[in-house]
Design a protein around this motif. Structure first.
Motif, PDB file in Angstrom:
ATOM      1  N   VAL A 295       0.823  -1.205   0.000  1.00  0.00           N
ATOM      2  CA  VAL A 295       0.000   0.000   0.000  1.00  0.00           C
ATOM      3  C   VAL A 295       0.870   1.273   0.000  1.00  0.00           C
ATOM      4  O   VAL A 295       0.539   2.263  -0.656  1.00  0.00           O
ATOM      5  CB  VAL A 295      -1.004  -0.063   1.188  1.00  0.00           C
ATOM      6  CG1 VAL A 295      -0.304  -0.067   2.520  1.00  0.00           C
ATOM      7  CG2 VAL A 295      -2.032   1.024   1.127  1.00  0.00           C
ATOM      8  N   LEU A 296       2.003   1.209   0.672  1.00  0.00           N
ATOM      9  CA  LEU A 296       2.880   2.386   0.715  1.00  0.00           C
ATOM     10  C   LEU A 296       3.649   2.577  -0.592  1.00  0.00           C
ATOM     11  O   LEU A 296       3.877   3.706  -1.030  1.00  0.00           O
ATOM     12  CB  LEU A 296       3.868   2.269   1.888  1.00  0.00           C
ATOM     13  CG  LEU A 296       3.242   2.435   3.279  1.00  0.00           C
ATOM     14  CD1 LEU A 296       4.212   1.968   4.358  1.00  0.00           C
ATOM     15  CD2 LEU A 296       2.838   3.890   3.522  1.00  0.00           C
ATOM     16  N   PHE A 299       1.306   4.210  -2.766  1.00  0.00           N
ATOM     17  CA  PHE A 299       1.111   5.598  -2.336  1.00  0.00           C
ATOM     18  C   PHE A 299       2.241   6.491  -2.868  1.00  0.00           C
ATOM     19  O   PHE A 299       1.996   7.550  -3.429  1.00  0.00           O
ATOM     20  CB  PHE A 299       1.045   5.676  -0.805  1.00  0.00           C
ATOM     21  CG  PHE A 299       1.034   7.080  -0.283  1.00  0.00           C
ATOM     22  CD1 PHE A 299      -0.110   7.877  -0.416  1.00  0.00           C
ATOM     23  CD2 PHE A 299       2.156   7.625   0.324  1.00  0.00           C
ATOM     24  CE1 PHE A 299      -0.119   9.183   0.052  1.00  0.00           C
ATOM     25  CE2 PHE A 299       2.153   8.937   0.800  1.00  0.00           C
ATOM     26  CZ  PHE A 299       1.012   9.706   0.654  1.00  0.00           C
ATOM     27  N   TYR A 305      -3.687   6.477  -1.631  1.00  0.00           N
ATOM     28  CA  TYR A 305      -3.584   5.511  -0.539  1.00  0.00           C
ATOM     29  C   TYR A 305      -4.874   4.724  -0.515  1.00  0.00           C
ATOM     30  O   TYR A 305      -5.938   5.289  -0.302  1.00  0.00           O
ATOM     31  CB  TYR A 305      -3.373   6.216   0.807  1.00  0.00           C
ATOM     32  CG  TYR A 305      -2.983   5.260   1.904  1.00  0.00           C
ATOM     33  CD1 TYR A 305      -1.650   5.082   2.237  1.00  0.00           C
ATOM     34  CD2 TYR A 305      -3.937   4.495   2.568  1.00  0.00           C
ATOM     35  CE1 TYR A 305      -1.277   4.176   3.220  1.00  0.00           C
ATOM     36  CE2 TYR A 305      -3.575   3.587   3.542  1.00  0.00           C
ATOM     37  CZ  TYR A 305      -2.244   3.436   3.857  1.00  0.00           C
ATOM     38  OH  TYR A 305      -1.874   2.532   4.816  1.00  0.00           O
ATOM     39  N   ASN A 306      -4.784   3.425  -0.755  1.00  0.00           N
ATOM     40  CA  ASN A 306      -6.008   2.621  -0.858  1.00  0.00           C
ATOM     41  C   ASN A 306      -5.858   1.324  -0.080  1.00  0.00           C
ATOM     42  O   ASN A 306      -5.136   0.420  -0.479  1.00  0.00           O
ATOM     43  CB  ASN A 306      -6.296   2.326  -2.335  1.00  0.00           C
ATOM     44  CG  ASN A 306      -7.678   1.713  -2.503  1.00  0.00           C
ATOM     45  OD1 ASN A 306      -8.302   1.277  -1.518  1.00  0.00           O
ATOM     46  ND2 ASN A 306      -8.152   1.676  -3.737  1.00  0.00           N
ATOM     47  N   LYS A 307      -6.569   1.277   1.047  1.00  0.00           N
ATOM     48  CA  LYS A 307      -6.464   0.062   1.867  1.00  0.00           C
ATOM     49  C   LYS A 307      -7.458  -1.017   1.439  1.00  0.00           C
ATOM     50  O   LYS A 307      -7.459  -2.116   1.985  1.00  0.00           O
ATOM     51  CB  LYS A 307      -6.647   0.400   3.341  1.00  0.00           C
ATOM     52  CG  LYS A 307      -8.084   0.651   3.763  1.00  0.00           C
ATOM     53  CD  LYS A 307      -8.190   0.744   5.277  1.00  0.00           C
ATOM     54  CE  LYS A 307      -9.577   1.077   5.755  1.00  0.00           C
ATOM     55  NZ  LYS A 307     -10.497  -0.049   5.881  1.00  0.00           N
ATOM     56  N   LEU A 327       1.930   7.307   8.746  1.00  0.00           N
ATOM     57  CA  LEU A 327       1.906   8.113   7.525  1.00  0.00           C
ATOM     58  C   LEU A 327       1.105   9.386   7.779  1.00  0.00           C
ATOM     59  O   LEU A 327       1.382  10.440   7.208  1.00  0.00           O
ATOM     60  CB  LEU A 327       1.294   7.298   6.376  1.00  0.00           C
ATOM     61  CG  LEU A 327       1.360   7.963   5.004  1.00  0.00           C
ATOM     62  CD1 LEU A 327       2.807   8.159   4.570  1.00  0.00           C
ATOM     63  CD2 LEU A 327       0.609   7.129   3.961  1.00  0.00           C
TER      64      LEU A 327
END
Ligand SMILES: *Cc1c(COP(=O)(O)O)cnc(C)c1O
Length: 485
Positions: A295-296, A299, A305-307, A327
């Motif tokens: 995820v990072l 980003f 940023y998409n969880k 973050l």
């Protein structure tokens, strides 16, 4: 120096108060209003040992602690419980540089900050004349839990409760926790992953009902997770120490820029690097290394940023994280409180936000499982045995070099002993093993690699399991009540 919440919902408070509270009342994280500059030259700092450096860094942030008090906290934290007098030794292997952060009692980098946090917390409580019992609530992806338990076990006036993902940690990590002694400790397995456990803990922290029940009983919560600013600040010190060891070992000259490659999960370790850089330490790039939970990486590559994505259980469990709490602090320092508030509301609501403003000085890479395992084998051939988290960082460092953007030497943060992850390491080395008994693997790995297994781990064999409680995600608050009320 005063501290505010990243989401604007807290009046400025002192460092001691921020450490006691752990998290802002609005769910935001405490940050220094302004990042300080180092007031000593690198030359002057190069004459200090780890404790001396620690004082020079922390005194700029913990301005409400008096000198004697702070020095006493530092001296009690960084003593013989570390098995190396340098505390965090820098090792050169064939032109690669590793900063070893696993010489504390629980053999992972979490000891670097959790050795001192209990003293900082007790000190703050004393200064405030607090007579409440402090309950430390912690969610762990594997290493924080044990380090916090060791740090807080038998500390008077404090209780420590750790929630860990029942099936998301290595067998050694689990054994380290469930065998923990000390009458003030509790360890609970959660049927879920780290993110869910962390979200559950954050929810308990800000639940007004639980809050009022607690204050009636004279109890307050604090956190040992890296959402607590008291976890983050001590981590700045080893960036300074690494840099100065590079100088004393004559790998660089004073003032030359270096890069740090950081295996990243909750973004606490690398954020401390950002603080060090802001203070004036000559750091070029902070390389953020992720595993398959990238995820990072996404980003830093796209600004999104998409969880909302699949969660992978990997051989580097301490980085199996999709909600990277710290973050939020970087966003705050880059874009301010209003923007942070807006983005975190988006994240809570939709699980996604877009941040297209530039954040200079960071670069993200990720390693697949195969790449991480390949790296363990590759570096072992060169004479260094890495744990899987360090291997992810090593792979990221190689990719960073290959892109040709690297100027300056890379320092890889070596965050855990390979013996915490024997199953993955033995498999990466293609060892013929017919068992997954962690203690047999420990012996086999010792024989194969010639690197001695740490005593604190081999001693776990035969230790009594003292913590057997397991709960569902919905029942974390119930489990908690059962323990403390
Ligand atoms: C916690 C941990 C990490 C990740 O650090 P963050 O501060 O959460 O980014 C990496 N490696 C190991 C071994 C860890 O325990």
């Amino acid at each position: 120096m005063l501290y505010v919440s990243t989401r604007g919902g807290s009046a400025p408070i002192t460092a001691g108060e921020a450490i006691l509270k752990g998290i802002g009342p609005d769910g935001g994280l405490y940050v220094p209003e302004k990042l300080p500059k180092m007031d000593k030259s690198l030359e002057e700092l190069s004459k200090l040992d780890y404790r001396g450096l620690c004082y020079e860094v922390l005194k700029l942030y913990l301005t409400d602690y008096d000198e004697d008090e702070l020095k006493s906290c530092i001296n009690k934290a960084y003593d013989e419980k570390f098995d190396n007098p340098l505390i965090a030794p820098l090792i050169e292997v064939k032109g690669k540089y590793f900063l070893e952060l696993f010489h504390g009692r629980t053999l992972a980098f979490k000891d670097m900050a959790l050795s001192i946090l209990p003293y900082l917390l007790k000190s703050a409580a004393k200064a405030k004349g607090l007579d409440k019992e402090i309950v430390i609530l912690t969610a762990t992806s594997g290493d924080t839990g044990k380090a916090a338990l060791e740090g807080f076990a038998n500390v008077e006036g404090v209780r420590i409760i750790v929630f860990y993902p029942e099936n998301g940690v290595s067998s050694i990590q689990k054994l380290q926790m469930v065998t923990q002694e000390g009458s003030n400790t509790a360890v609970i397995g959660v049927k879920g992953n780290f993110d869910q456990a962390q979200t559950g803990v954050k929810k308990i922290f800000t639940d007004p009902e639980i809050g009022s029940e607690l204050s009636q009983k004279g109890i307050m919560f604090s956190s040992a997770n890296s959402i607590n600013i008291g976890r983050l600040l001590p981590q700045i010190v080893y960036y300074y120490s690494a840099y100065l060891q590079m100088v004393t070992q004559k790998h660089i000259s004073l003032g030359e820029f270096v890069n740090f490659v950081v295996p990243t999960g909750n973004f606490g370790n690398i954020l401390a690097g950002y603080y060090a850089k802001s203070m004036g330490l000559p750091i070029g790039t902070l390389v953020c290394a992720s595993n398959d939970n990238k995820v990072l990486y996404d980003f830093f590559a796209t600004g999104e940023y998409n969880k909302n994505r699949e969660f992978y259980t990997t051989i580097s469990p301490s980085m199996d994280i999709l909600i990277s709490s710290n973050l939020e602090r970087l966003i705050y320092h880059s874009a301010g409180v209003e923007r942070t508030k807006e983005l975190m509301a988006c994240l809570n609501k939709n699980g996604v936000y877009s941040f297209t403003e530039s954040i200079p000085g960071f670069k993200g890479y990720y390693a697949t499982e195969a790449e991480a395992k390949g790296s363990i084998g590759e570096m072992f051939e060169e004479g260094y045995l890495m744990d899987p988290h360090t291997a992810v960082a090593y792979d990221a460092g190689q990719k960073f070099n290959m892109e040709g953007q690297a100027s300056g030497k890379n320092i890889i943060l070596s965050t855990a002993s390979p013996y915490k992850f024997t199953e993955a390491v033995c498999s990466a080395l293609n060892m013929e093993t017919e068992t997954n008994d962690p203690f047999v693997l420990m012996e086999l790995l010792e024989e194969y690699s010639g690197v001695p297994a740490p005593k604190a781990l081999s001693e776990l064999k035969g230790k009594k399991v003292r913590h057997k409680m397991v709960c569902g995600l919905e029942d974390m608050d119930k489990a908690l009540r059962q323990i403390i009320m």
